[in-house]
Design a protein around this motif. Structure first.
Motif, PDB file in Angstrom:
ATOM      1  N   GLU A  42       0.831  -1.201   0.000  1.00 16.27           N
ATOM      2  CA  GLU A  42       0.000   0.000   0.000  1.00 16.27           C
ATOM      3  C   GLU A  42       0.865   1.250   0.000  1.00 16.27           C
ATOM      4  OE1 GLU A  42      -2.908   0.126   3.111  1.00 16.27           O
ATOM      5  OE2 GLU A  42      -3.731   2.033   2.447  1.00 16.27           O
ATOM      6  N   VAL A  43       0.522   2.197  -0.875  1.00 16.15           N
ATOM      7  CA  VAL A  43       1.266   3.453  -0.995  1.00 16.15           C
ATOM      8  C   VAL A  43       0.288   4.607  -1.223  1.00 16.15           C
ATOM      9  CG1 VAL A  43       3.263   2.287  -2.044  1.00 16.15           C
ATOM     10  CG2 VAL A  43       1.500   3.290  -3.509  1.00 16.15           C
ATOM     11  N   ILE A 176      -4.688  -4.068  -8.555  1.00 20.97           N
ATOM     12  CA  ILE A 176      -4.430  -2.791  -7.882  1.00 20.97           C
ATOM     13  C   ILE A 176      -5.721  -1.998  -7.706  1.00 20.97           C
ATOM     14  CG2 ILE A 176      -3.273  -0.563  -8.063  1.00 20.97           C
ATOM     15  CD1 ILE A 176      -1.047  -1.941  -9.643  1.00 20.97           C
ATOM     16  N   SER A 177      -5.987  -1.586  -6.447  1.00 21.61           N
ATOM     17  CA  SER A 177      -7.146  -0.721  -6.196  1.00 21.61           C
ATOM     18  C   SER A 177      -6.656   0.694  -5.952  1.00 21.61           C
ATOM     19  CB  SER A 177      -7.908  -1.174  -4.955  1.00 21.61           C
ATOM     20  OG  SER A 177      -7.917  -2.569  -4.840  1.00 21.61           O
ATOM     21  N   ALA A 178      -7.421   1.655  -6.442  1.00 22.13           N
ATOM     22  CA  ALA A 178      -7.118   3.069  -6.192  1.00 22.13           C
ATOM     23  C   ALA A 178      -8.202   3.628  -5.281  1.00 22.13           C
ATOM     24  CB  ALA A 178      -7.075   3.835  -7.508  1.00 22.13           C
ATOM     25  N   LEU A 179      -7.796   4.215  -4.161  1.00 26.24           N
ATOM     26  CA  LEU A 179      -8.732   4.708  -3.159  1.00 26.24           C
ATOM     27  C   LEU A 179      -8.319   6.107  -2.713  1.00 26.24           C
ATOM     28  CD1 LEU A 179      -8.441   1.441  -1.068  1.00 26.24           C
ATOM     29  CD2 LEU A 179     -10.474   2.100  -2.356  1.00 26.24           C
ATOM     30  N   PRO A 180      -9.223   6.816  -2.031  1.00 21.54           N
ATOM     31  CA  PRO A 180      -8.836   8.117  -1.461  1.00 21.54           C
ATOM     32  C   PRO A 180      -7.752   7.919  -0.410  1.00 21.54           C
ATOM     33  CG  PRO A 180     -11.220   7.857  -1.480  1.00 21.54           C
ATOM     34  CD  PRO A 180     -10.648   6.523  -1.810  1.00 21.54           C
ATOM     35  N   ARG A 181      -6.955   8.945  -0.217  1.00 20.03           N
ATOM     36  CA  ARG A 181      -5.892   8.852   0.779  1.00 20.03           C
ATOM     37  C   ARG A 181      -6.473   8.956   2.191  1.00 20.03           C
ATOM     38  NH1 ARG A 181      -2.165  13.414  -1.874  1.00 20.03           N
ATOM     39  NH2 ARG A 181      -4.236  14.314  -2.054  1.00 20.03           N
ATOM     40  N   TYR A 193      -9.310  12.633  -4.270  1.00 21.62           N
ATOM     41  CA  TYR A 193      -8.526  12.015  -5.336  1.00 21.62           C
ATOM     42  C   TYR A 193      -8.106  10.602  -4.959  1.00 21.62           C
ATOM     43  CZ  TYR A 193      -7.982  16.860  -6.973  1.00 21.62           C
ATOM     44  OH  TYR A 193      -8.203  18.147  -7.387  1.00 21.62           O
ATOM     45  N   PRO A 194      -8.245   9.653  -5.858  1.00 22.80           N
ATOM     46  CA  PRO A 194      -7.842   8.267  -5.560  1.00 22.80           C
ATOM     47  C   PRO A 194      -6.337   8.083  -5.721  1.00 22.80           C
ATOM     48  CG  PRO A 194      -8.779   8.396  -7.749  1.00 22.80           C
ATOM     49  CD  PRO A 194      -8.877   9.776  -7.172  1.00 22.80           C
ATOM     50  N   LEU A 195      -5.592   8.600  -4.758  1.00 18.70           N
ATOM     51  CA  LEU A 195      -4.129   8.559  -4.861  1.00 18.70           C
ATOM     52  C   LEU A 195      -3.506   7.537  -3.916  1.00 18.70           C
ATOM     53  CD1 LEU A 195      -3.365  12.359  -5.295  1.00 18.70           C
ATOM     54  CD2 LEU A 195      -3.539  10.581  -7.038  1.00 18.70           C
ATOM     55  N   ALA A 200      -4.742  -5.797  -4.082  1.00 16.12           N
ATOM     56  CA  ALA A 200      -5.939  -6.474  -3.607  1.00 16.12           C
ATOM     57  C   ALA A 200      -5.578  -7.787  -2.926  1.00 16.12           C
ATOM     58  CB  ALA A 200      -6.873  -6.751  -4.784  1.00 16.12           C
ATOM     59  N   ARG A 201      -6.399  -8.161  -1.986  1.00 19.03           N
ATOM     60  CA  ARG A 201      -6.248  -9.435  -1.285  1.00 19.03           C
ATOM     61  C   ARG A 201      -4.872  -9.609  -0.638  1.00 19.03           C
ATOM     62  NH1 ARG A 201      -8.740 -10.644  -5.827  1.00 19.03           N
ATOM     63  NH2 ARG A 201      -6.881 -11.472  -6.808  1.00 19.03           N
ATOM     64  N   SER A 202      -4.260  -8.506  -0.242  1.00 20.76           N
ATOM     65  CA  SER A 202      -2.974  -8.657   0.443  1.00 20.76           C
ATOM     66  C   SER A 202      -3.022  -7.998   1.812  1.00 20.76           C
ATOM     67  CB  SER A 202      -1.849  -8.069  -0.397  1.00 20.76           C
ATOM     68  OG  SER A 202      -2.194  -6.779  -0.818  1.00 20.76           O
ATOM     69  N   LEU A 203      -4.126  -7.363   2.125  1.00 19.32           N
ATOM     70  CA  LEU A 203      -4.261  -6.764   3.449  1.00 19.32           C
ATOM     71  C   LEU A 203      -5.017  -7.726   4.357  1.00 19.32           C
ATOM     72  CD1 LEU A 203      -5.108  -3.033   2.725  1.00 19.32           C
ATOM     73  CD2 LEU A 203      -3.005  -3.980   3.619  1.00 19.32           C
TER      74      LEU A 203
END
Length: 203
Positions: A42-43, A176-181, A193-195, A200-203
């Motif tokens: 996650e970044v 890869i999922s893009a979500l709000p910070r 912004y989805p930055l 996926a499936r690694s958390l």
DNA sequence: AGATGGATTTTC
DNA sequence: AAAATCCATCTC
């Protein structure tokens, strides 16, 4: 296994691209003869003075100076007076942008990570060590576990301290999922912004 | 849900 | 000088 250290040029590209491509790479820490590593899952991207969530949005100050340094430079900052967050400067010099590493999956040096976590501020009164799955699943946690502090702030990623390796793992675009910070509600429209990118499936 | 705790930044 | 703010984590 084929592996190589990401070169300076990897970070000298548009921040969003660097952020997405850091997923699946390995954070490798060398400290006091020990080796720690973890797969980045996650970044978050912080990009330019116009990004109200970026520290540089308030201008170039003593603290944010490092954001204007060469890509591949380490930007380490303290949050809530207790926890360090680890970022890598991206794009080009004189343009303030960075990628925050928010979570990794522990791989090597798990025992050392547990030790470092137990020593840390917020665990002084802890009853038990957290499970491995909770060892490095947050920006402050992974810094505690990997022994990352302000001592690295402003230094370049380097073989004998901290590096990021490509271990030739294929990451499909669909994983890869893009979500709000996280925690940037104060940043008005930028907060949406989805930055934030995660595997996926690694958390 | 509530406590934590220090540097940076803003306000008086 | 003082207050407000902050890219989080911990225990209960």
């Amino acid at each position: 296994m084929k592996r190589f250290i990401l070169p300076w040029s990897f970070f000298a590209r548009p921040t969003l691209r660097v952020a997405r491509e850091l997923l699946g790479k390995y954070l490798v820490r060398r400290l006091d003869g020990g080796v720690y590593s973890g797969k980045i899952i996650e970044v978050e991207a912080y990009k330019g003075q116009e990004d109200l969530a970026c520290h540089a949005s308030r201008g170039r100050t003593k603290r944010t100076e490092v954001l204007y340094a060469k890509p591949g430079t380490i930007y380490a900052h303290l949050v809530y007076g207790m926890y360090w967050c680890f970022n890598v400067v991206t794009d080009r010099a004189e343009y303030p942008a960075a990628v925050l590493i928010r979570a990794v999956v522990p791989v090597e040096g798990v025992g050392l990570m547990e030790k470092n976590r137990d020593k840390s501020v917020s665990r002084r009164r802890a009853a038990a060590s957290p499970p491995v799955s909770h060892l490095t699943n947050g920006p402050g946690k992974l810094c505690m576990a990997f022994g990352i502090t302000g001592a690295l702030h402003g230094k370049m990623l380097g073989r004998d301290t901290l590096t990021i390796e490509d271990r030739a793992e294929k990451i499909s675009r669909g994983s890869i999922s893009a979500l709000p910070r996280v925690g940037v509600e104060y940043a008005k429209h930028c907060a949406k912004y989805p930055l934030r990118f995660q595997l996926a499936r690694s958390l």
